[in-house]
Design a protein around this motif. Structure first.
Motif, short mmCIF file in Angstrom:
data_model
loop_
_atom_site.label_atom_id
_atom_site.label_comp_id
_atom_site.label_asym_id
_atom_site.label_seq_id
_atom_site.Cartn_x
_atom_site.Cartn_y
_atom_site.Cartn_z
N TRP A 1 3.03 11.40 4.63
CA TRP A 1 4.13 10.12 4.75
C TRP A 1 5.60 10.65 3.99
O TRP A 1 6.39 10.25 4.11
CB TRP A 1 3.73 8.94 3.74
CG TRP A 1 2.64 8.18 4.32
CD1 TRP A 1 2.06 8.52 5.63
CD2 TRP A 1 1.70 7.27 3.88
NE1 TRP A 1 1.05 7.65 5.77
CE2 TRP A 1 0.91 6.82 4.80
CE3 TRP A 1 1.72 6.71 2.53
CZ2 TRP A 1 -0.10 5.99 4.43
CZ3 TRP A 1 0.70 5.78 2.22
CH2 TRP A 1 -0.09 5.44 3.20
N LEU A 2 5.37 11.80 3.24
CA LEU A 2 6.57 12.30 2.22
C LEU A 2 7.57 13.22 3.44
O LEU A 2 6.91 13.69 4.35
CB LEU A 2 6.38 13.25 1.21
CG LEU A 2 5.85 12.46 -0.25
CD1 LEU A 2 4.83 11.62 0.13
CD2 LEU A 2 5.67 13.47 -1.32
N HIS B 1 5.22 8.87 -4.66
CA HIS B 1 6.23 8.68 -3.54
C HIS B 1 5.56 8.13 -2.38
O HIS B 1 6.00 7.61 -1.59
CB HIS B 1 7.18 9.95 -3.27
CG HIS B 1 8.05 10.24 -4.29
ND1 HIS B 1 9.45 10.40 -3.82
CD2 HIS B 1 8.19 10.71 -5.71
CE1 HIS B 1 10.24 10.47 -4.89
NE2 HIS B 1 9.49 10.86 -6.07
N ALA B 2 3.99 8.55 -2.22
CA ALA B 2 3.69 7.85 -1.20
C ALA B 2 3.24 6.53 -1.23
O ALA B 2 3.23 5.67 -0.40
CB ALA B 2 2.16 8.73 -1.08
N ARG C 1 6.39 4.49 -0.37
CA ARG C 1 6.53 4.13 0.69
C ARG C 1 5.57 3.19 1.24
O ARG C 1 5.92 2.32 2.37
CB ARG C 1 6.34 5.67 1.39
CG ARG C 1 7.48 6.65 1.37
CD ARG C 1 7.02 7.74 2.10
NE ARG C 1 8.09 8.83 1.82
CZ ARG C 1 9.25 8.96 2.64
NH1 ARG C 1 9.31 8.00 3.71
NH2 ARG C 1 10.21 9.87 2.59
N LEU C 2 4.27 3.13 0.87
CA LEU C 2 3.48 2.20 1.33
C LEU C 2 3.87 0.63 1.07
O LEU C 2 3.98 -0.28 1.48
CB LEU C 2 2.05 2.32 0.62
CG LEU C 2 0.84 1.59 0.80
CD1 LEU C 2 0.49 1.57 2.05
CD2 LEU C 2 -0.25 1.73 -0.16
N LEU C 3 4.64 0.63 -0.16
CA LEU C 3 5.04 -0.75 -0.52
C LEU C 3 6.49 -1.16 0.19
O LEU C 3 6.34 -2.37 0.65
CB LEU C 3 5.37 -0.85 -2.14
CG LEU C 3 4.16 -0.79 -3.04
CD1 LEU C 3 4.63 -0.30 -4.54
CD2 LEU C 3 3.40 -1.89 -3.24
#
Length: 245
Positions: A26-27, A51-52, A55-57
């Motif tokens: 995802w990064l 950081h992943a 992105r999930l949140l």
């Protein structure tokens, strides 16, 4: 941005379930490059997990997929170059802070909300006393310099000024910032387990954290939280203790 609600979460970056629930893919390229520059494998792994999870949140709050979240940088308030405050188009305002094994993520609940979060693991062997003159504003006192530092970091993150503004120009008793009751999360120095998330055995971890722009109580976000398609909020914790800064 149809699903956004403000919130602030603490992450145990060594939680194997959390790592399993996120995807390093995802990064973006700049995040991958920064992770690769970290020579300590644990620090690199924790950076990727933080950081992943961010992105999930953000994806959950904006109704999209984590791989579709685009992170950009606003112009620097000092020089105008594109290395200022991070933001995600069509997503809530956010702030991320990391300290060793832990991280905190704050999300704003409105399109124009500005949030800032800071988190530090208190190390009884370390002292900020040599930095007192660089932290306190004229006439300001503090019985807990680390908490003063954290509160000011959260304020500077929310404003987007960051390191471009001296801490001595703001006060930690600003009513916009509040302490977070991380003690209620039950985190310990035992580390993360393989089946049940955080291992609750061992001495409590002293996390000092503060947030701007979020009214919700702090929550622990673990790999188990990923079982739902929505981020689950815990029961409210006791009110935070006021800083004596």
């Amino acid at each position: 941005m149809s699903h956004a609600t403000d919130g602030v979460w603490v992450l145990d970056l060594d939680d194997e379930l959390l790592r399993a629930a996120t995807d390093p893919g995802w990064l973006d390229a700049s995040e991958v490059a920064r992770a690769e520059r970290l020579r300590d494998p644990a620090a690199s792994r924790r950076y990727v997990t933080a950081h992943a999870t961010l992105r999930l949140l953000l994806a959950e709050a904006s109704g999209t997929g984590p791989d579709a979240v685009l992170l950009l940088r606003a112009p620097c308030v000092a020089c105008g170059e594109p290395h200022g405050r991070p933001f995600a188009p069509n997503a809530p305002d956010f702030s991320l802070s990391r300290s060793g094994r832990f991280a905190a993520v704050a999300l704003g609940g409105a399109q124009d909300a500005r949030v800032g979060v800071d988190l530090e693991v208190r190390d009884p062997r370390a002292s900020l006393e040599p930095l007192r003159a660089d932290v306190l504003a004229p006439g300001e006192t503090s019985h807990d310099l680390l908490r003063t530092w954290v509160r000011k970091e959260a304020l500077l993150k929310a404003s987007g000024e960051g390191l471009t503004r001296r801490m001595t120009t703001i006060r930690a008793d600003d009513p916009a910032v509040r302490d977070l009751d991380t003690a209620g999360l039950g985190l310990t120095e035992g580390g993360a387990g393989t089946a049940g998330g955080t291992d609750r055995a061992g001495d409590p971890v002293d996390l000092v954290a503060a947030v701007v722009g979020v009214a919700a109580p702090v929550a622990l976000f673990t790999g188990a939280s990923r079982a739902s398609t929505r981020v689950r909020q815990p029961m409210p914790l006791a009110p935070s203790r006021e800083s004596d800064a």
